[in-house]
Design an enzyme around this catalytic site. Structure first.
Site, PDB file in Angstrom:
ATOM      1  N   GLU A   1      -3.294   7.881  -4.894  1.00 31.81           N
ATOM      2  CA  GLU A   1      -3.516   7.584  -5.759  1.00 31.81           C
ATOM      3  C   GLU A   1      -4.393   7.931  -6.623  1.00 31.81           C
ATOM      4  O   GLU A   1      -5.284   7.811  -5.445  1.00 31.81           O
ATOM      5  CB  GLU A   1      -3.858   5.448  -5.935  1.00 31.81           C
ATOM      6  CG  GLU A   1      -2.119   4.830  -5.823  1.00 31.81           C
ATOM      7  CD  GLU A   1      -2.386   3.392  -5.572  1.00 31.81           C
ATOM      8  OE1 GLU A   1      -3.547   2.703  -6.268  1.00 31.81           O
ATOM      9  OE2 GLU A   1      -1.677   2.864  -5.271  1.00 31.81           O
TER      10      GLU A   1
ATOM     11  N   HIS B   1      -0.300  -0.035 -10.070  1.00 31.29           N
ATOM     12  CA  HIS B   1      -0.578  -0.844  -9.137  1.00 31.29           C
ATOM     13  C   HIS B   1      -1.132  -1.675  -9.653  1.00 31.29           C
ATOM     14  O   HIS B   1      -2.566  -2.164 -10.034  1.00 31.29           O
ATOM     15  CB  HIS B   1      -2.105  -0.152  -8.556  1.00 31.29           C
ATOM     16  CG  HIS B   1      -2.852  -0.689  -7.514  1.00 31.29           C
ATOM     17  ND1 HIS B   1      -3.415   0.122  -6.330  1.00 31.29           N
ATOM     18  CD2 HIS B   1      -2.525  -2.083  -6.694  1.00 31.29           C
ATOM     19  CE1 HIS B   1      -3.410  -0.439  -5.425  1.00 31.29           C
ATOM     20  NE2 HIS B   1      -3.243  -2.217  -5.738  1.00 31.29           N
TER      21      HIS B   1
ATOM     22  N   ARG C   1       0.890  -0.698  -0.130  1.00 34.33           N
ATOM     23  CA  ARG C   1       0.331   0.228   0.488  1.00 34.33           C
ATOM     24  C   ARG C   1       1.024   1.211  -0.229  1.00 34.33           C
ATOM     25  O   ARG C   1       1.890   1.410   0.555  1.00 34.33           O
ATOM     26  CB  ARG C   1      -0.864   0.121   1.071  1.00 34.33           C
ATOM     27  CG  ARG C   1      -2.174  -1.230   1.231  1.00 34.33           C
ATOM     28  CD  ARG C   1      -3.390  -0.524   0.124  1.00 34.33           C
ATOM     29  NE  ARG C   1      -4.118  -1.887   0.291  1.00 34.33           N
ATOM     30  CZ  ARG C   1      -4.601  -2.581  -0.662  1.00 34.33           C
ATOM     31  NH1 ARG C   1      -3.189  -3.139  -2.094  1.00 34.33           N
ATOM     32  NH2 ARG C   1      -5.244  -3.402  -0.613  1.00 34.33           N
TER      33      ARG C   1
HETATM   34  C1  DGY Z   1      -5.738  -5.917  -3.603  1.00 31.25           C
HETATM   35  O1  DGY Z   1      -6.033  -6.751  -3.878  1.00 31.25           O
HETATM   36  O2  DGY Z   1      -5.850  -5.414  -2.215  1.00 31.25           O
HETATM   37  C2  DGY Z   1      -5.171  -5.401  -4.688  1.00 31.25           C
HETATM   38  O3  DGY Z   1      -4.060  -4.044  -3.924  1.00 31.25           O
HETATM   39  C3  DGY Z   1      -5.406  -5.073  -6.222  1.00 31.25           C
HETATM   40  O4  DGY Z   1      -5.281  -5.722  -6.622  1.00 31.25           O
END
Ligand code: DGY
Length: 320
Positions: free
Chosen positions: A268, A287, A239
């Site tokens: 983001e 991402h 993250r």
């Molecule tokens: C999630 O699933 O949490 C990812 O960051 C998206 O692929």
């Protein structure tokens, strides 16, 4: 039969399963993210919502959602959903665990290799017509990967899958830090549990796989970068806010660390302009940790399975 609203484009075959069960499905068929206004409008009529990690399902949205029974988040993470508000309103929240572990670990390694071996810079070099032939001191000399020390912050499912690639594929020594020790990683991969500080000091590659919590926000700040090796590379596919992006830019600009492979950003889809300017040993992707056809399809399938279950009055398969 129920109304299902889908905030983004989803594989039609998966949505057909909802229609086959008699539900009405409305999908926002456009690229990009749903506006706040539209979300607030649509949620007021829906009994099920299939949404993205980037959709903020906060208290205001929950309040508007008079008939909503389930929020099926198309992600394993769910920090975009106000769980307390959903719970208070009796709305089930589900996620998509399990299916994206190996895919995300693959991307982690792609970033690690690309940043170390300067793959993106070298690609641009060839395309620009600047390649003049092999020589000993070519412009894109990089860093070794095999046999180096791989530091994993967060030895959960994805962290372990990355450690396995490092240990078994590249003969790396694995050290890790987490709130709990991982016996399977220690036994299978000879991974060694160390303090966060030791991990920073000893690792050639630091891979971030920890969830975003109050404790992990800005875990990577200036102090952390100051402890890292000047030849180290940071890879973040977890993250964005786990890394203080300003501090990262500072660390890269001042040579405090050698490089970074980044998939997730603090705000983001905004990216720190300082980061955008950096190229040497720096690779930035949007991402895409779970972004393969197979995995994204599996995520959609899980979200639909959860919606079908809840609308049929059954227990959700993946409640959070
Ligand atoms: C999630 O699933 O949490 C990812 O960051 C998206 O692929």
């Amino acid at each position: 039969m129920a109304k299902v609203y889908v905030t983004c484009r989803v594989f039609p075959e998966e949505l057909e399963r909802l229609r086959a069960a008699g539900h009405t499905v409305e999908m926002r068929d456009a690229p990009g993210l749903i506006t706040r206004e539209k979300l607030l409008g649509k949620v007021s009529e829906a009994e099920a919502l299939i949404c993205l990690l980037s959709d903020h399902i906060d208290a205001e949205v929950i309040e508007k959602a008079g008939k909503l029974r389930i929020v099926a988040n198309l992600a394993v993470g769910y920090e975009n959903v106000d769980l307390a508000a959903a719970q208070a309103a009796g709305i089930v929240v589900t996620n998509t665990p399990g299916v994206l572990t190996e895919t995300t670990a693959d991307l982690t390694f792609a970033l690690l290799l690309a940043a170390a071996r300067r793959v993106v810079e070298a690609d641009a070099f060839v395309r620009s017509g600047a390649f003049y032939g092999w020589e000993l001191l070519q412009p894109h000399l990089g860093l070794e990967v095999h046999g180096k020390t791989l530091g994993i912050v967060g030895m959960g499912r994805i962290g372990t899958a990355v450690a396995r690639r490092g240990r078994l594929g590249f003969g790396m020594d694995v050290i890790y830090h987490d709130s709990h020790q991982s016996k399977p990683a220690e036994t299978e991969l000879q991974a060694k549990y160390v303090s966060f500080e030791t991990l920073l000091e000893k690792s050639d590659f630091v891979c971030v796989h920890t969830p975003l919590t109050r404790e992990t926000r800005h875990l990577f700040d200036r102090q952390a970068f100051l402890r890292m090796k000047k030849t180290a590379i940071l890879v973040n596919v977890a993250r964005g806010p786990v890394v203080d992006e300003k501090a990262l830019v500072w660390a890269l600009e001042t040579g405090q660390i050698a490089g970074a492979g980044i998939d997730v950003y603090e705000e983001e889809p905004k990216v720190n302009p300082g980061l955008l300017k950096l190229q040497e040993h720096v690779v930035l992707v949007p991402h895409i940790g779970s972004a393969t056809f197979v995995t994204r399809r599996a995520m959609a399938r899980i979200a639909v399975d959860n919606v079908l279950a809840v609308l049929a009055g059954e227990a959700p398969l993946n409640p959070v």
